[in-house]
Design an enzyme around this catalytic site. Structure first.
Site, PDB file in Angstrom:
ATOM      1  N   HIS A  74      64.257  62.936 -92.836  1.00  0.00           N
ATOM      2  CA  HIS A  74      64.099  61.496 -92.604  1.00  0.00           C
ATOM      3  C   HIS A  74      63.221  61.182 -91.393  1.00  0.00           C
ATOM      4  O   HIS A  74      63.121  60.020 -91.002  1.00  0.00           O
ATOM      5  CB  HIS A  74      65.461  60.841 -92.426  1.00  0.00           C
ATOM      6  CG  HIS A  74      66.346  60.961 -93.624  1.00  0.00           C
ATOM      7  ND1 HIS A  74      66.231  60.144 -94.718  1.00  0.00           N
ATOM      8  CD2 HIS A  74      67.342  61.834 -93.912  1.00  0.00           C
ATOM      9  CE1 HIS A  74      67.127  60.487 -95.629  1.00  0.00           C
ATOM     10  NE2 HIS A  74      67.813  61.523 -95.171  1.00  0.00           N
ATOM     11  N   GLU A 142      66.700  59.119-101.479  1.00  0.00           N
ATOM     12  CA  GLU A 142      68.124  59.412-101.319  1.00  0.00           C
ATOM     13  C   GLU A 142      68.873  58.103-101.595  1.00  0.00           C
ATOM     14  O   GLU A 142      69.197  57.348-100.695  1.00  0.00           O
ATOM     15  CB  GLU A 142      68.419  59.960 -99.929  1.00  0.00           C
ATOM     16  CG  GLU A 142      69.790  60.596 -99.856  1.00  0.00           C
ATOM     17  CD  GLU A 142      70.017  61.366 -98.564  1.00  0.00           C
ATOM     18  OE1 GLU A 142      71.048  62.066 -98.489  1.00  0.00           O
ATOM     19  OE2 GLU A 142      69.187  61.284 -97.642  1.00  0.00           O
ATOM     20  N   HIS A 208      76.251  62.737-102.231  1.00  0.00           N
ATOM     21  CA  HIS A 208      76.898  61.514-101.752  1.00  0.00           C
ATOM     22  C   HIS A 208      77.904  61.065-102.803  1.00  0.00           C
ATOM     23  O   HIS A 208      77.883  59.922-103.256  1.00  0.00           O
ATOM     24  CB  HIS A 208      75.862  60.436-101.462  1.00  0.00           C
ATOM     25  CG  HIS A 208      75.137  60.648-100.173  1.00  0.00           C
ATOM     26  ND1 HIS A 208      75.661  60.267 -98.958  1.00  0.00           N
ATOM     27  CD2 HIS A 208      73.949  61.244 -99.913  1.00  0.00           C
ATOM     28  CE1 HIS A 208      74.824  60.595 -97.995  1.00  0.00           C
ATOM     29  NE2 HIS A 208      73.776  61.202 -98.546  1.00  0.00           N
ATOM     30  N   ASN A 232      78.509  68.468 -97.738  1.00  0.00           N
ATOM     31  CA  ASN A 232      78.508  67.302 -96.862  1.00  0.00           C
ATOM     32  C   ASN A 232      78.346  66.042 -97.695  1.00  0.00           C
ATOM     33  O   ASN A 232      77.559  66.006 -98.641  1.00  0.00           O
ATOM     34  CB  ASN A 232      77.380  67.396 -95.832  1.00  0.00           C
ATOM     35  CG  ASN A 232      77.575  68.564 -94.879  1.00  0.00           C
ATOM     36  OD1 ASN A 232      76.872  69.562 -94.951  1.00  0.00           O
ATOM     37  ND2 ASN A 232      78.548  68.455 -93.991  1.00  0.00           N
ATOM     38  N   ALA A 233      79.092  65.006 -97.326  1.00  0.00           N
ATOM     39  CA  ALA A 233      79.068  63.731 -98.057  1.00  0.00           C
ATOM     40  C   ALA A 233      79.374  63.947 -99.538  1.00  0.00           C
ATOM     41  O   ALA A 233      78.719  63.400-100.416  1.00  0.00           O
ATOM     42  CB  ALA A 233      77.733  63.007 -97.876  1.00  0.00           C
ATOM     43  N   GLY A 261      74.429  74.732 -87.836  1.00  0.00           N
ATOM     44  CA  GLY A 261      75.660  75.162 -87.187  1.00  0.00           C
ATOM     45  C   GLY A 261      76.661  74.044 -87.021  1.00  0.00           C
ATOM     46  O   GLY A 261      77.761  74.271 -86.506  1.00  0.00           O
ATOM     47  N   HIS A 263      76.708  71.095 -89.653  1.00  0.00           N
ATOM     48  CA  HIS A 263      77.037  70.628 -91.001  1.00  0.00           C
ATOM     49  C   HIS A 263      77.821  71.672 -91.794  1.00  0.00           C
ATOM     50  O   HIS A 263      78.629  71.313 -92.657  1.00  0.00           O
ATOM     51  CB  HIS A 263      75.759  70.255 -91.766  1.00  0.00           C
ATOM     52  CG  HIS A 263      75.173  68.946 -91.356  1.00  0.00           C
ATOM     53  ND1 HIS A 263      74.407  68.797 -90.228  1.00  0.00           N
ATOM     54  CD2 HIS A 263      75.252  67.716 -91.937  1.00  0.00           C
ATOM     55  CE1 HIS A 263      74.018  67.541 -90.124  1.00  0.00           C
ATOM     56  NE2 HIS A 263      74.528  66.864 -91.141  1.00  0.00           N
ATOM     57  N   ASP A 286      67.275  67.857 -93.113  1.00  0.00           N
ATOM     58  CA  ASP A 286      67.899  66.525 -93.080  1.00  0.00           C
ATOM     59  C   ASP A 286      67.700  65.909 -91.697  1.00  0.00           C
ATOM     60  O   ASP A 286      68.566  65.177 -91.188  1.00  0.00           O
ATOM     61  CB  ASP A 286      69.389  66.603 -93.441  1.00  0.00           C
ATOM     62  CG  ASP A 286      69.969  65.241 -93.832  1.00  0.00           C
ATOM     63  OD1 ASP A 286      69.183  64.297 -94.050  1.00  0.00           O
ATOM     64  OD2 ASP A 286      71.198  65.112 -93.905  1.00  0.00           O
ATOM     65  N   ALA A 321      75.149  61.831 -89.134  1.00  0.00           N
ATOM     66  CA  ALA A 321      74.053  61.151 -89.829  1.00  0.00           C
ATOM     67  C   ALA A 321      72.759  61.932 -89.631  1.00  0.00           C
ATOM     68  O   ALA A 321      72.016  61.712 -88.682  1.00  0.00           O
ATOM     69  CB  ALA A 321      73.896  59.719 -89.313  1.00  0.00           C
TER      70      ALA A 321
END
Length: 397
Positions: A74, A142, A208, A232-233, A261, A263, A286, A321
């Site tokens: 991002h 995303e 997600h 994750n998510a 290390g 996530h 990410d 995030a």
């Protein structure tokens, strides 16, 4: 350009030899025996003096590997993809190239239709004008077809049900530049639209998501090819309810993996690699706009982000995030976490992402005719040089 005396990574092993590059492409790999690895024809000796105007790079003591691909990021260096102009995209690309990433996708976080359209137009402008740094290969959307229960940093009010017409509109505007999209299988209409997304030329990832195992598997049968930042998510694995995480691990889809290390525990990284194999894991950053910058306050799409000790979290909630990870650090982490040799780790950052998004014909490995995107590593796997489309953009030799 000619790169001599290096240990060149080809066909998943290292061979001492020479690479010849012309007009941004690899034209020939010559092992030290002086015979072309591709065609077997006679060739000039590897250390023959360069022709007039030919740049010679002596890679003695270095490993020459394919450039890294980051298909989920991002932003970096103070620039958020959702607010990035074409010039900003080029600045991100220049930073990425310094860290070994030679090609990337711009991940657009769920946003308004108008802002998403604006992001697409900036990508098109960069496609036509950007010449420096890592190559921007296209867009990763995303969202917006994501679960509110596992939204992470996604603005809930902008999430939507499956809408193939909107996806087609975005892809038409992008002139085919949307290569990758993350969707949640349990959201109404999403599973039915996966074949439509594939027909549009979009690789589909699931994430997600709180999808149960059967719903996730239906999405995979329909054509979903990857799992976004796996673990994750998303709903986690339970022995009685494997959920989307279990489906991602059991099936043959690719699994994105953030190796910062934070996530994922190193043991989880090892589990992924052991379960999926080195050919079905894709290392991603990410990263957000804070990558390459100190702790502080930043943005991710419409969200305020606080970075402390390199850990990025929503200011409004204790939710991670994105990351501040860069590809050079990801490589070292992969080596440390897995204990595997460089030969086995490299595909996760090169070949696998290239295959996943359909650019392996020109990216992701060292072979005749492919783009000359290369990273030179020293004995500690520190970056000693980066070449993007035949141009040396970083050199510490």
């Amino acid at each position: 350009m000619r790169i001599i005396n290096g240990d060149i990574y080809a066909d998943h092993r290292f061979v001492r030899g020479t690479l010849e590059i012309s007009q941004g492409k690899i034209t020939r790999l010559l092992p030290d025996d002086g015979v072309s690895a591709a065609a077997g024809e006679d060739a000039k000796p590897a250390q023959e003096a360069g022709q007039s105007g030919e740049e010679i790079i002596d890679a003695r003591g270095l490993k020459v590997v394919p450039g890294f691909l980051d298909i989920h990021t991002h932003g970096a260096v103070g620039i958020d993809v959702n607010a990035a102009t074409a010039d900003d995209f080029e600045k991100i690309g220049m930073f990425f190239a310094e860290n070994g990433t030679t090609a990337w996708l711009a991940s657009v976080l769920t946003d308004t239709v108008e802002q998403t359209e604006w992001c697409i137009r900036q990508y098109l402008a960069c496609r036509d004008s950007c010449r420096e740094g890592a190559e921007l290969l296209g867009i990763h959307l995303e969202g917006p077809f994501l679960s509110s229960a596992y939204k992470g940093a996604m603005p809930e009010e902008l999430l939507q049900k499956g809408n193939a017409d909107l996806a087609a509109h975005y892809q038409k505007l992008a002139e085919g530049g949307i290569r990758y999209m993350t969707v949640s299988p349990e959201v109404e209409g999403v599973i039915d639209m996966i074949p439509d997304l594939k027909e549009l030329g979009i690789t589909v990832a699931i994430g997600h998501s709180g999808a149960d195992y059967d719903t996730a598997m239906r999405a995979i049968v329909q054509g979903a090819a990857a799992s976004t930042h796996t673990g994750n998510a998303m709903r986690l694995l339970h022995q009685h309810e494997p959920a989307i995480w279990g489906a991602a691990l059991e099936s043959d889809i690719y699994c994105e993996m953030i190796c910062d290390g934070r996530h994922l525990h190193p043991g989880t990284v090892r589990l992924y690699v052991k379960t999926k194999g080195t050919d079905r894991v894709v290392a991603v950053s990410d990263s957000i706009m804070a990558a390459g910058l100190p702790d502080g306050n930043y943005r991710l799409g419409v969200n305020d982000i606080v970075v402390k000790d390199g850990d990025a979290r929503l200011a409004a909630a204790d939710v991670r995030a994105g990351s501040t990870l860069t590809s050079d650090v990801a490589l070292k982490n992969l080596l440390a976490f897995t204990g595997r040799p460089l030969e086995e780790v490299l595909p996760m950052m090169t070949e696998n992402p290239a295959r996943l998004i359909g650019v392996y014909d020109r990216k992701g490995s060292i072979a005749d005719g492919k783009d000359a995107d290369l990273v030179l590593l020293d004995e500690k796997n520190e970056i000693a040089g980066v070449i993007v489309r035949g141009k040396l953009v970083k050199k510490t030799l």
